[in-house]
Motif scaffolding. Structure first.
Motif, PDB file in Angstrom:
ATOM      1  N   ALA A  44       0.820  -1.219   0.000  1.00 22.47           N
ATOM      2  CA  ALA A  44       0.000   0.000   0.000  1.00 22.47           C
ATOM      3  C   ALA A  44       0.850   1.264   0.000  1.00 22.47           C
ATOM      4  O   ALA A  44       0.339   2.363  -0.213  1.00 22.47           O
ATOM      5  N   ILE A  45       2.138   1.111   0.238  1.00 27.99           N
ATOM      6  CA  ILE A  45       3.038   2.272   0.320  1.00 27.99           C
ATOM      7  C   ILE A  45       3.527   2.658  -1.076  1.00 27.99           C
ATOM      8  O   ILE A  45       4.162   1.864  -1.761  1.00 27.99           O
ATOM      9  N   GLY A  46       3.218   3.874  -1.485  1.00 26.18           N
ATOM     10  CA  GLY A  46       3.631   4.327  -2.815  1.00 26.18           C
ATOM     11  C   GLY A  46       4.987   5.008  -2.830  1.00 26.18           C
ATOM     12  O   GLY A  46       5.497   5.380  -3.883  1.00 26.18           O
ATOM     13  N   LEU A  47       5.586   5.174  -1.655  1.00 23.69           N
ATOM     14  CA  LEU A  47       6.887   5.844  -1.536  1.00 23.69           C
ATOM     15  C   LEU A  47       8.027   4.863  -1.809  1.00 23.69           C
ATOM     16  O   LEU A  47       7.869   3.659  -1.630  1.00 23.69           O
ATOM     17  N   PRO A  48       9.202   5.363  -2.216  1.00 22.78           N
ATOM     18  CA  PRO A  48      10.358   4.480  -2.386  1.00 22.78           C
ATOM     19  C   PRO A  48      10.732   3.807  -1.064  1.00 22.78           C
ATOM     20  O   PRO A  48      10.750   4.457  -0.015  1.00 22.78           O
ATOM     21  N   GLN A  49      11.002   2.516  -1.124  1.00 22.42           N
ATOM     22  CA  GLN A  49      11.381   1.760   0.059  1.00 22.42           C
ATOM     23  C   GLN A  49      12.706   1.044  -0.193  1.00 22.42           C
ATOM     24  O   GLN A  49      12.878   0.394  -1.227  1.00 22.42           O
ATOM     25  N   LEU A  50      13.599   1.157   0.777  1.00 21.92           N
ATOM     26  CA  LEU A  50      14.883   0.460   0.703  1.00 21.92           C
ATOM     27  C   LEU A  50      14.972  -0.519   1.868  1.00 21.92           C
ATOM     28  O   LEU A  50      14.851  -0.128   3.030  1.00 21.92           O
ATOM     29  N   PHE A  51      15.187  -1.772   1.540  1.00 18.54           N
ATOM     30  CA  PHE A  51      15.396  -2.806   2.554  1.00 18.54           C
ATOM     31  C   PHE A  51      16.898  -3.089   2.624  1.00 18.54           C
ATOM     32  O   PHE A  51      17.483  -3.568   1.645  1.00 18.54           O
ATOM     33  N   VAL A  52      17.523  -2.779   3.741  1.00 16.91           N
ATOM     34  CA  VAL A  52      18.926  -3.132   3.963  1.00 16.91           C
ATOM     35  C   VAL A  52      18.903  -4.400   4.808  1.00 16.91           C
ATOM     36  O   VAL A  52      18.437  -4.382   5.956  1.00 16.91           O
ATOM     37  N   GLU A  53      19.376  -5.498   4.229  1.00 19.46           N
ATOM     38  CA  GLU A  53      19.183  -6.802   4.865  1.00 19.46           C
ATOM     39  C   GLU A  53      20.455  -7.631   4.910  1.00 19.46           C
ATOM     40  O   GLU A  53      21.222  -7.663   3.948  1.00 19.46           O
ATOM     41  N   GLY A  54      20.650  -8.306   6.029  1.00 18.45           N
ATOM     42  CA  GLY A  54      21.728  -9.275   6.131  1.00 18.45           C
ATOM     43  C   GLY A  54      21.315 -10.571   5.465  1.00 18.45           C
ATOM     44  O   GLY A  54      20.165 -11.015   5.603  1.00 18.45           O
ATOM     45  N   GLU A  55      22.204 -11.182   4.734  1.00 14.67           N
ATOM     46  CA  GLU A  55      21.876 -12.411   4.005  1.00 14.67           C
ATOM     47  C   GLU A  55      21.466 -13.554   4.936  1.00 14.67           C
ATOM     48  O   GLU A  55      20.730 -14.446   4.531  1.00 14.67           O
ATOM     49  N   ASN A  56      21.946 -13.520   6.179  1.00 12.29           N
ATOM     50  CA  ASN A  56      21.654 -14.605   7.118  1.00 12.29           C
ATOM     51  C   ASN A  56      20.669 -14.179   8.214  1.00 12.29           C
ATOM     52  O   ASN A  56      20.658 -14.757   9.301  1.00 12.29           O
ATOM     53  N   ASP A  57      19.835 -13.204   7.930  1.00 13.56           N
ATOM     54  CA  ASP A  57      18.878 -12.710   8.918  1.00 13.56           C
ATOM     55  C   ASP A  57      17.730 -13.705   9.088  1.00 13.56           C
ATOM     56  O   ASP A  57      16.980 -13.949   8.139  1.00 13.56           O
ATOM     57  N   PRO A  58      17.549 -14.284  10.299  1.00 13.31           N
ATOM     58  CA  PRO A  58      16.468 -15.252  10.504  1.00 13.31           C
ATOM     59  C   PRO A  58      15.075 -14.622  10.439  1.00 13.31           C
ATOM     60  O   PRO A  58      14.081 -15.340  10.323  1.00 13.31           O
ATOM     61  N   PHE A  59      14.998 -13.284  10.497  1.00 19.40           N
ATOM     62  CA  PHE A  59      13.706 -12.599  10.446  1.00 19.40           C
ATOM     63  C   PHE A  59      13.143 -12.543   9.014  1.00 19.40           C
ATOM     64  O   PHE A  59      11.997 -12.126   8.837  1.00 19.40           O
ATOM     65  N   ILE A  60      13.952 -12.932   8.026  1.00 22.33           N
ATOM     66  CA  ILE A  60      13.455 -12.949   6.636  1.00 22.33           C
ATOM     67  C   ILE A  60      13.718 -14.306   5.974  1.00 22.33           C
ATOM     68  O   ILE A  60      13.830 -14.400   4.757  1.00 22.33           O
TER      69      ILE A  60
END
Length: 201
Positions: free
Chosen positions: A130-146
């Protein structure tokens, strides 16, 4: 905590994660590096931290806090700003944006907590498209939350304007196994990624 940068044309509102306040070395390191790079930074705490509690309160409280932060910046540092948050702080910014409560130039999530570790059956990303704004996800490759990654990729793919910056080998707090670094140094290392995104807005 307002930290204006000299000659700044970019501003960031920086929120903490669920388990730490705005003074956490990770956030302090990131904020200091951003200011040194010419990006003004406002750090703040959510109501549960001010009340001395360890666990986040209702989402509505965090959303209202984000609204207050945006109003403060509108008076103090007029112009575009980006909403940036570590884990919980970033997720609450996304909820506020999805509800139309805040309208920053963009949002950057530092370790988006898509679900609790091992609970992929309870994702927390249905509002992101639903968010029309630019979004940047900075993520660790081994993050258990994703994890599993396919689920995360599907969520990001459903967004209107989103991209991911991967930290090789990084965990949820961007720590890399076998490479011990202070939290402040890890935070500072993300400053160029955040600054580039903010300036691109």
């Amino acid at each position: 905590m307002w930290s204006p940068a000299s000659g700044s044309a970019a501003t960031v509102a920086l929120a903490h994660g669920a388990g730490a306040g705005m003074e956490h070395p990770f956030l302090a390191g990131l904020a200091d590096a951003l200011v040194a790079d010419g990006v003004s930074v406002l750090r703040f705490v959510f109501p549960y931290v001010e009340a001395g509690r360890r666990m986040p309160g209702p989402a509505a409280h965090a959303v209202a806090t984000w609204a207050g932060v945006e109003a403060w910046l509108a008076e103090t540092a007029p112009g575009p700003n980006a909403a940036v948050g570590k884990s919980y702080g970033g997720r609450m910014a996304s909820v506020a944006a999805a509800e139309g409560v805040i309208s920053p130039a963009g949002l950057a999530y530092l370790g988006y907590p898509l679900h609790a570790p091992g609970r992929a059956d309870k994702p927390r990303g249905a509002h992101l498209p639903a968010i029309g704004l630019p979004q940047l996800f900075v993520e660790g490759e081994n993050d258990p939350f994703i994890d599993p990654r396919e689920q995360f990729d599907e969520v990001v793919g459903s967004c209107q304007d989103a991209r991911v910056h991967w930290i090789p080998g990084g965990g949820h707090s961007f720590e890399v196994k076998g490479a011990r670094r202070p939290a402040g140094e890890i935070g500072a290392g993300l400053a160029p990624v955040v600054a580039e995104f903010v300036r691109s807005l």
